[in-house]
Design a protein around this motif. Structure first.
Motif, PDB file in Angstrom:
ATOM      1  N   PRO A 182      46.848  38.335  34.897  1.00 43.57           N
ATOM      2  CA  PRO A 182      46.186  37.792  33.689  1.00 43.57           C
ATOM      3  C   PRO A 182      45.405  36.517  33.987  1.00 43.57           C
ATOM      4  N   LEU A 183      44.301  36.339  33.286  1.00 45.52           N
ATOM      5  CA  LEU A 183      43.417  35.165  33.468  1.00 45.52           C
ATOM      6  C   LEU A 183      43.777  34.082  32.439  1.00 45.52           C
ATOM      7  N   ASN A 184      44.064  32.929  32.946  1.00 44.11           N
ATOM      8  CA  ASN A 184      44.328  31.768  32.086  1.00 44.11           C
ATOM      9  C   ASN A 184      43.107  30.854  32.118  1.00 44.11           C
ATOM     10  N   LEU A 185      42.231  31.023  31.160  1.00 45.70           N
ATOM     11  CA  LEU A 185      40.958  30.279  31.137  1.00 45.70           C
ATOM     12  C   LEU A 185      40.944  29.168  30.086  1.00 45.70           C
ATOM     13  N   ASP A 186      42.078  28.879  29.517  1.00 47.14           N
ATOM     14  CA  ASP A 186      42.069  27.888  28.440  1.00 47.14           C
ATOM     15  C   ASP A 186      41.884  26.461  28.980  1.00 47.14           C
ATOM     16  N   ASP A 187      42.602  26.108  30.027  1.00 49.92           N
ATOM     17  CA  ASP A 187      42.605  24.734  30.529  1.00 49.92           C
ATOM     18  C   ASP A 187      41.698  24.553  31.734  1.00 49.92           C
ATOM     19  N   LEU A 188      40.717  25.444  31.947  1.00 48.50           N
ATOM     20  CA  LEU A 188      39.838  25.355  33.106  1.00 48.50           C
ATOM     21  C   LEU A 188      38.536  24.664  32.730  1.00 48.50           C
ATOM     22  N   GLY A 189      38.014  23.875  33.697  1.00 55.08           N
ATOM     23  CA  GLY A 189      36.734  23.216  33.478  1.00 55.08           C
ATOM     24  C   GLY A 189      35.590  24.022  34.044  1.00 55.08           C
ATOM     25  N   LYS A 190      34.454  23.366  34.177  1.00 50.65           N
ATOM     26  CA  LYS A 190      33.255  24.057  34.640  1.00 50.65           C
ATOM     27  C   LYS A 190      33.381  24.473  36.096  1.00 50.65           C
ATOM     28  N   GLU A 191      33.799  23.530  36.942  1.00 48.10           N
ATOM     29  CA  GLU A 191      33.919  23.822  38.370  1.00 48.10           C
ATOM     30  C   GLU A 191      34.992  24.881  38.625  1.00 48.10           C
ATOM     31  N   SER A 192      36.094  24.753  37.919  1.00 54.08           N
ATOM     32  CA  SER A 192      37.167  25.742  38.100  1.00 54.08           C
ATOM     33  C   SER A 192      36.738  27.130  37.627  1.00 54.08           C
ATOM     34  N   LEU A 193      35.922  27.187  36.570  1.00 52.77           N
ATOM     35  CA  LEU A 193      35.409  28.489  36.124  1.00 52.77           C
ATOM     36  C   LEU A 193      34.492  29.109  37.162  1.00 52.77           C
ATOM     37  N   LYS A 194      33.641  28.244  37.789  1.00 52.17           N
ATOM     38  CA  LYS A 194      32.743  28.762  38.840  1.00 52.17           C
ATOM     39  C   LYS A 194      33.554  29.300  40.012  1.00 52.17           C
ATOM     40  N   SER A 195      34.558  28.534  40.420  1.00 54.90           N
ATOM     41  CA  SER A 195      35.398  28.999  41.545  1.00 54.90           C
ATOM     42  C   SER A 195      36.138  30.291  41.178  1.00 54.90           C
ATOM     43  N   LYS A 196      36.583  30.394  39.912  1.00 51.20           N
ATOM     44  CA  LYS A 196      37.264  31.618  39.474  1.00 51.20           C
ATOM     45  C   LYS A 196      36.318  32.811  39.486  1.00 51.20           C
ATOM     46  N   ALA A 197      35.063  32.576  39.062  1.00 52.13           N
ATOM     47  CA  ALA A 197      34.085  33.673  39.062  1.00 52.13           C
ATOM     48  C   ALA A 197      33.767  34.127  40.481  1.00 52.13           C
ATOM     49  N   THR A 198      33.592  33.163  41.408  1.00 48.17           N
ATOM     50  CA  THR A 198      33.341  33.534  42.813  1.00 48.17           C
ATOM     51  C   THR A 198      34.535  34.288  43.394  1.00 48.17           C
ATOM     52  N   GLU A 199      35.724  33.878  43.037  1.00 47.21           N
ATOM     53  CA  GLU A 199      36.924  34.572  43.524  1.00 47.21           C
ATOM     54  C   GLU A 199      36.980  36.004  43.000  1.00 47.21           C
ATOM     55  N   LEU A 200      36.684  36.167  41.716  1.00 49.37           N
ATOM     56  CA  LEU A 200      36.667  37.528  41.153  1.00 49.37           C
ATOM     57  C   LEU A 200      35.593  38.390  41.798  1.00 49.37           C
ATOM     58  N   TRP A 201      34.411  37.771  42.075  1.00 46.83           N
ATOM     59  CA  TRP A 201      33.323  38.517  42.728  1.00 46.83           C
ATOM     60  C   TRP A 201      33.733  38.966  44.121  1.00 46.83           C
ATOM     61  N   GLU A 202      34.352  38.078  44.868  1.00 50.24           N
ATOM     62  CA  GLU A 202      34.816  38.450  46.204  1.00 50.24           C
ATOM     63  C   GLU A 202      35.879  39.555  46.117  1.00 50.24           C
ATOM     64  N   ASN A 203      36.716  39.467  45.108  1.00 55.38           N
ATOM     65  CA  ASN A 203      37.741  40.508  44.935  1.00 55.38           C
ATOM     66  C   ASN A 203      37.111  41.859  44.621  1.00 55.38           C
ATOM     67  N   VAL A 204      36.052  41.839  43.782  1.00 53.71           N
ATOM     68  CA  VAL A 204      35.343  43.092  43.469  1.00 53.71           C
ATOM     69  C   VAL A 204      34.709  43.670  44.720  1.00 53.71           C
ATOM     70  N   ILE A 205      34.073  42.792  45.546  1.00 58.29           N
ATOM     71  CA  ILE A 205      33.446  43.279  46.784  1.00 58.29           C
ATOM     72  C   ILE A 205      34.499  43.879  47.713  1.00 58.29           C
ATOM     73  N   ARG A 206      35.645  43.228  47.813  1.00 62.75           N
ATOM     74  CA  ARG A 206      36.705  43.733  48.687  1.00 62.75           C
ATOM     75  C   ARG A 206      37.202  45.091  48.201  1.00 62.75           C
ATOM     76  N   LEU A 207      37.401  45.218  46.911  1.00 67.34           N
ATOM     77  CA  LEU A 207      37.887  46.493  46.368  1.00 67.34           C
ATOM     78  C   LEU A 207      36.864  47.618  46.545  1.00 67.34           C
ATOM     79  N   GLU A 208      35.580  47.299  46.389  1.00 71.54           N
ATOM     80  CA  GLU A 208      34.549  48.321  46.585  1.00 71.54           C
ATOM     81  C   GLU A 208      34.502  48.770  48.036  1.00 71.54           C
ATOM     82  N   THR A 209      34.653  47.805  48.969  1.00 63.77           N
ATOM     83  CA  THR A 209      34.664  48.196  50.397  1.00 63.77           C
ATOM     84  C   THR A 209      35.877  49.071  50.710  1.00 63.77           C
TER      85      THR A 209
END
Length: 378
Positions: A182-209
């Motif tokens: 589960p994603l806990n996005l309530d207490d995250l700031g701008k930088e943390s949201l960007k890092s979370k999005a990059t992490e999710l993107w990398e996870n999507v790329i890994r799963l597709e490979t």
């Protein structure tokens, strides 16, 4: 005047007589009336007593009936209370059983979920270890698992095949719950949201490979299985040809049928097609021809062994002789004697036949005479 006085006296006497008779009648009537009244009083008393007795009996019966009705009403109330208690007990028992079953099912589902979670975590750890080894350059384990479809042993592969659709769906849910956090996005700031999005993107790329790798491996395994099945069919064809069977005899779903000589003996029938065909050629016709041929030869041999005799002459000419034929040989007399002997025997036979007919006629006559005598006696 005297006559008038006599008349008056007579009238007075008549009046006195009527008075006396009237007084007698009135006294009898009074006695009768008094007797009737006494009887009526007695009957009234008896009737009054009977009515009183009946009323008392009726009152007793009404009291007993009232008691019985009260007792019946009390019993109905007791029975209703007992039925109510039994219904409540039954309801409580059903509720308890339902509750126990639901608790048991929930406990089994929880145990199953925990077991599947542990299995999924173990599988994730094995997959991660396999990836680490693959990245480190160790290909041995991956090569050994390639033939088993990514499983550690044959038992795991069999267990995976035996699973039902419900089990697979439950495992899928549990694995998705472990993988998708589960994603806990309530207490995250701008930088943390960007890092979370990059992490999710990398996870999507890994799963597709990983998905692409699995699809390619599935295709490769499909072609490997196809090639292995083709090799197996070729070997089975060669084996069938070596055994003397049809080339496609061993490639089917079931093994070829064993041709036996008899249904009672499990012994292989090694006869060729020509031998089997000859078994059904001819049959009784050939046997009958052979039997007739043998019988003909026997009869012909017996006939040739017989003594040859010539036919007797009729009026100095032998029957069957034509005008241009040569004269008869010297043994004519012998033939003649033989022919005469045969003729005598024939005549004797004819005589014997006549004698037999005469004897039969005599017997018939005697039988008819006996029957006539019996009829006359009757």
């Amino acid at each position: 005047d005297e006559e008038e006085e006599e008349e008056e006296n007579e009238e007075k006497t008549n009046q006195d007589e009527t008075r006396t008779t009237r007084s007698g009648i009135s006294e009898g009537e009074e006695k009768l009336r008094a007797r009737n009244e006494a009887k009526k009083g007695e009957l009234d008393e008896q009737l009054r007593d009977v009515i009183n007795e009946w009323r008392k009996q009726r009152a007793k019966e009404e009291e007993e009936l009232k008691k019985l009705k009260d007792q019946q009403a009390r019993r109905k109330e007791i029975r209703a209370e007992q039925e109510k208690k039994l219904a409540e007990q039954k309801k409580e028992e059903e509720e308890r059983i339902r509750k126990e079953e639901s608790e048991k099912k929930a406990r089994e589902a929880e145990e199953k979920r925990k077991r599947l979670e542990e299995a999924e975590k173990k599988r994730q750890g094995m997959v991660q270890a396999q990836k680490d080894k693959h990245q480190a350059g160790g290909y041995g384990s991956s090569d050994t698992r390639k033939g088993l479809g990514g499983f550690a042993s044959v038992q795991d592969a069999k267990r995976e095949i035996v699973k039902t659709k419900e089990q697979l769906a439950d495992e899928k849910k549990i694995s998705l719950s472990i993988r998708i956090k589960p994603l806990n996005l309530d207490d995250l700031g701008k930088e943390s949201l960007k890092s979370k999005a990059t992490e999710l993107w990398e996870n999507v790329i890994r799963l597709e490979t990983e998905k692409y790798d699995l699809e390619e491996r599935q295709k490769r395994q499909h072609w490997d299985l196809k090639e292995l099945s083709e090799r197996q069919t070729q070997r089975l064809r060669l084996k069938a040809v070596r055994m003397g069977l049809d080339a496609e005899a061993l490639t089917g779903k079931y093994p070829p049928k064993i041709q036996t000589a008899s249904k009672f003996e499990r012994r292989a029938d090694n006869k060729s097609y020509e031998d089997k065909k000859r078994l059904f050629d001819g049959g009784w016709e050939i046997l009958s021809c052979e039997f007739l041929e043998r019988e003909w030869k026997e009869k012909m041999g017996d006939w040739n062994k017989q003594q040859k005799t010539k036919l007797p002459k009729w009026f100095g000419v032998r029957p069957g002789k034509k005008s241009g034929d040569p004269a008869t040989p010297e043994d004519e007399d012998e033939g003649k004697a033989d022919s005469l002997q045969d003729v005598d025997e024939d005549f004797e036979d004819i005589g014997n036949i006549e004698d037999v007919d005469e004897e039969a006629e005599e017997e018939d006559e005697e039988y008819e005479e006996d029957e006539e005598e019996e009829d006359e006696e009757e």
